[in-house]
Each structure stands twice: as structure tokens, then as C-alpha cells.
Design a protein around this motif. Structure first.
Motif, short mmCIF file in Angstrom:
data_model
loop_
_atom_site.label_atom_id
_atom_site.label_comp_id
_atom_site.label_asym_id
_atom_site.label_seq_id
_atom_site.Cartn_x
_atom_site.Cartn_y
_atom_site.Cartn_z
N ARG A 7 -2.72 3.37 -3.42
CA ARG A 7 -4.06 2.79 -3.23
C ARG A 7 -4.46 1.97 -4.45
O ARG A 7 -4.99 0.86 -4.33
N LYS A 14 -6.85 -7.43 -4.59
CA LYS A 14 -7.56 -7.22 -3.32
C LYS A 14 -7.35 -8.39 -2.35
O LYS A 14 -7.18 -8.18 -1.15
N SER A 17 -3.90 -8.23 -0.70
CA SER A 17 -3.83 -7.12 0.26
C SER A 17 -4.66 -7.43 1.51
O SER A 17 -4.25 -7.13 2.63
N ILE A 21 -3.52 -7.61 5.47
CA ILE A 21 -4.20 -6.84 6.52
C ILE A 21 -4.67 -7.75 7.65
O ILE A 21 -4.54 -7.43 8.83
N ILE A 300 -0.05 1.85 4.31
CA ILE A 300 -1.51 1.73 4.23
C ILE A 300 -1.97 0.38 4.79
O ILE A 300 -2.91 0.30 5.60
N LEU A 301 -1.26 -0.69 4.38
CA LEU A 301 -1.60 -2.03 4.90
C LEU A 301 -1.43 -2.06 6.42
O LEU A 301 -2.28 -2.60 7.14
N LEU A 303 -1.44 0.50 8.59
CA LEU A 303 -2.40 1.37 9.27
C LEU A 303 -3.76 0.72 9.40
O LEU A 303 -4.35 0.69 10.49
N ILE A 304 -4.26 0.21 8.28
CA ILE A 304 -5.60 -0.41 8.30
C ILE A 304 -5.62 -1.61 9.26
O ILE A 304 -6.48 -1.72 10.13
N GLY A 305 -4.64 -2.51 9.09
CA GLY A 305 -4.59 -3.70 9.94
C GLY A 305 -4.37 -3.37 11.40
O GLY A 305 -5.00 -3.96 12.28
N ILE A 307 -5.01 -0.49 13.13
CA ILE A 307 -6.15 0.20 13.75
C ILE A 307 -7.28 -0.79 14.05
O ILE A 307 -7.84 -0.80 15.15
N ILE A 308 -7.60 -1.63 13.08
CA ILE A 308 -8.66 -2.63 13.29
C ILE A 308 -8.25 -3.60 14.40
O ILE A 308 -9.03 -3.93 15.30
#
Length: 374
Positions: A7, A14, A17, A21, A300-301, A303-305, A307-308
Motif C-alpha cells: 500500500r 498516486k 497508480s 486503476i 490491490i490495483l 481489486l480496486i479497479g 470492483i469499481i
């Protein structure tokens, strides 16, 4: 600990990243939205044919020299236990004349109730005793409307109704045809039945009905052919599944681009953190630990991308359905959840695959070489 390190590394840059995403969001949204649209399109098309799913069309066995179905066979079919309703149809070609203009058209002889069951009137009301009904195209050709007079083979009839235009049908397409009652048809033609439309009580009894036809009517000689409309629906369903997969594959290109973006970001991150990786290795960090941190960053990248993107695919599917189909009633169905999960899964897998090589490369760095890197 690994999660915190991953993280922290992602938060260092930022903007980079965030762009990764966004790429995943677009890719997942495209794949899932196209899947939702494909399913909606299939459901919309099949909806138009669901009322004929239990229909079986019986025609003469032309291959064995039979060109008509006689009254005896029609009565046998009507009395079979699997039958809910039969619509016997006679047909022939006739010369029409309207206000001095003449032409030929296909003429059907049918029961009035059957016509009401199969078609809708756009102008006038459906009635056949002493009247005739014309299809939309035929009405436009001769400029006919309800109340118009038309001469069929020297006999005068008044048009009671003009039918709504019909799309593709597998039984009767009356757009260019004229419909008479069976008694009026028999005054013009000396013909038996050309088709019998059978509505089976239960769609699961279609095979049993076909077997009964073979035993009772085609036992000695093939007199009739049986065509089930359920088979057409199955073909339509199969075709639309293939089309949906093809469209999703095209949309998947955007997900591939997002994967390349993650690969690029992770490689740059590996180069920028070469000395940091050297320090970690020098103080005892295992290769597996470095590999795990980099893969966790990619995860992490992803998962976030994903799910959204999956959640936004509902809005995407809704927008495409409204734009193309003019309706979004099939957006919120179980299949939508399936395509959302499929899009999310592909997004996460793409991110992990894209992060594999940079993670492996980072884990293979030797401590001394990494510490000397400038």
C-alpha cells in the motif's frame, strides 16, 4: 506487513497508480457491460418467440410426393392427447382486382378464431364471414383499408381489417397475403390443408407428440413432416451466446491494454526501487517476500479497479440497452450478476498476470548489484 508495504509503495506515486486503476475500470466495465447487453438482446429477441415455443408445424411430406394434408389426417391430429389446439390452414394463389388494378397474391383459408389468435388488426376488426382480411404490404400495394372492396377470382369481398405488419415468422406471414374463411376459400379453390399448426399442451411433450405422429400417420408411408419451433429457439439462444462471447472478446482488448499499463508501471517501480530492494535483501528479506510484495501491489490495483468497474458495468449495460433496445428491463437479472463477477474475475487475473514478470524480476535482483545501482 506485506499489505502495508504494498500500500505504501502504491501511494508513493498516486497519479501512476490511479491511471492503472482507471485502465482496469474501463476494461472490466467494457467486458461486463457488453455481456449484460448481449444477454438483454437475446432475452428481447426470444421474448417475441416464447409464445410459439410449444408450437409444432405439420406440413405435407413433399419428399415422398405428398402436397396436401387431407381432412382425415387433420382430424386424427386434432384428437391426439398431447394437443391443446390446432390451426388448420389452406392456401393458394389467386388473382385480385381493386378499382381496375389487378395482381396476384397468396390466399389463406382459416378459421376466424385462429386469425384472432395469431394476428392483430391495425385498421378495422377481424371478421371473416363474407369478408376478407389483408396484410399490411398487400394493403399498401392496392391502397386498401377497412371497408374497401376487392375482387378475388371474380368474387367480391369487403375488407374487414388490415393486419399489423408482421416480422419474421416460422408459420404464416400474412404481410402480402389475403385471408378468407374456410368456406369462402373452398368456393374458389379445390384444395386440402397445406399446413397444420399444433399447440402442444406442454413443451416437454413435443417429443412424445412427434413419436405419436410417426406411429399413427407415418407408420406405413411418410405423409407429413413435423417441424418444432422449439428447435429454432434453441438455435437462437446458441447463436446469441456466441455473439456475446465475440463482443466480450473485443471489449477485452481494453482490459489487455490495462494489463500492459500495469506491467509498465510495475517495471518502472522495479527500476526506481532497485536500491530499496537491495537493502531489503541485504538485511535478510527472502526472494519470496519481494515477489509477494510486488504481486500484492498488482492485486490491490486489480481489486480496486475490477470492483469499481464491475459496479459501474450496471450503469454501462443500462446505457447500452436504452440506446440500442430502448428498454432496460433485462438489466437487473441474475445474468447481470454473472457478467459482473466474470468481468471482476478477468480484471483481477489480468492484473496478477501483468504483475508476474516485474515481481519475478524484482525478486531475482542480487543485493550487491542492487545496492550499487544508480
Amino acid at each position: 506487513m506485506y499489505f502495508q508495504l504494498a500500500r505504501r509503495n502504491l501511494m508513493r506515486n498516486k497519479a501512476r497508480s490511479l491511471l492503472a486503476i482507471v485502465g482496469i475500470i474501463i476494461g472490466v466495465m467494457a467486458v461486463a457491460s457488453i455481456g449484460v447487453f448481449g444477454e438483454s438482446l437475446k432475452a428481447t429477441v426470444l421474448e417475441n418467440f416464447q409464445n410459439v415455443a410449444n408450437e409444432v408445424i405439420i406440413t405435407p411430406a413433399y419428399s415422398t410426393g405428398h402436397f396436401e394434408i387431407d381432412e382425415k389426417i387433420a382430424r386424427k391430429i386434432e384428437k391426439m392427447s398431447y394437443v391443446k389446439e390446432t390451426i388448420a390452414v389452406k392456401s393458394g394463389w389467386a388473382t385480385l382486382e381493386v378499382k381496375g388494378k389487378s395482381g396476384a397474391a397468396n390466399v389463406y383459408g382459416m378459421d376466424e378464431k385462429a386469425v384472432k389468435d395469431l394476428f392483430e388488426a391495425e385498421d378495422g376488426s377481424i371478421k371473416l364471414k363474407g369478408y376478407c382480411i389483408v396484410g399490411k404490404s398487400l394493403a399498401e400495394r392496392f391502397k386498401l383499408r377497412a371497408g374497401s372492396k376487392i375482387i378475388v377470382e371474380g368474387r367480391e369481398y369487403r375488407v374487414s381489417a388490415v393486419l399489423k405488419e408482421e416480422g419474421a415468422r416460422f408459420d404464416i406471414n400474412p404481410n402480402r397475403a389475403l385471408i378468407l374463411s374456410v368456406s369462402d376459400f373452398d368456393k374458389i379453390f379445390d384444395a386440402k390443408y397445406s399446413m397444420i399448426i399444433v399447440k402442444v399442451r406442454d413443451i416437454n411433450e413435443i417429443e412424445a407428440f412427434k413419436s405419436a405422429i410417426e406411429k399413427t400417420i407415418n407408420s406405413r408411408e411418410k405423409k407429413v413432416s413435423v417441424f418444432e419451433l422449439k428447435m429454432i429457439l434453441e438455435k437462437i439462444d446458441e447463436t446469441f451466446k456466441q455473439v456475446t462471447v465475440f463482443l466480450m472478446a473485443i471489449a477485452g482488448v481494453s482490459l489487455l491494454v490495462a494489463g500492459v499499463s500495469i506491467l509498465n508501471i510495475m517495471l518502472m517501480s522495479t527500476l526506481e526501487r532497485t536500491k530499496e530492494i537491495g537493502v531489503m535483501r541485504a538485511i535478510g528479506a527472502y526472494r519470496e517476500s519481494i515477489l509477494r510484495i510486488f504481486l500484492l501491489e498488482a492485486l490491490i490495483l486489480g481489486l480496486i479497479g475490477s470492483i469499481i468497474g464491475g459496479l459501474l458495468s450496471i450503469a454501462g449495460g443500462y446505457a447500452i440497452d436504452m440506446l440500442v433496445l430502448g428498454s432496460a428491463k433485462y438489466v437487473l437479472t441474475p445474468s447481470t450478476a454473472f457478467y459482473m463477477l466474470e468481468g471482476i474475475t478477468f480484471g483481477i487475473i489480468t492484473a496478477l498476470i501483468s504483475g508476474l514478470y516485474p515481481a519475478w524480476k524484482a525478486s531475482r535482483l542480487e543485493p550487491i548489484e542492487a545496492l550499487r545501482y544508480e
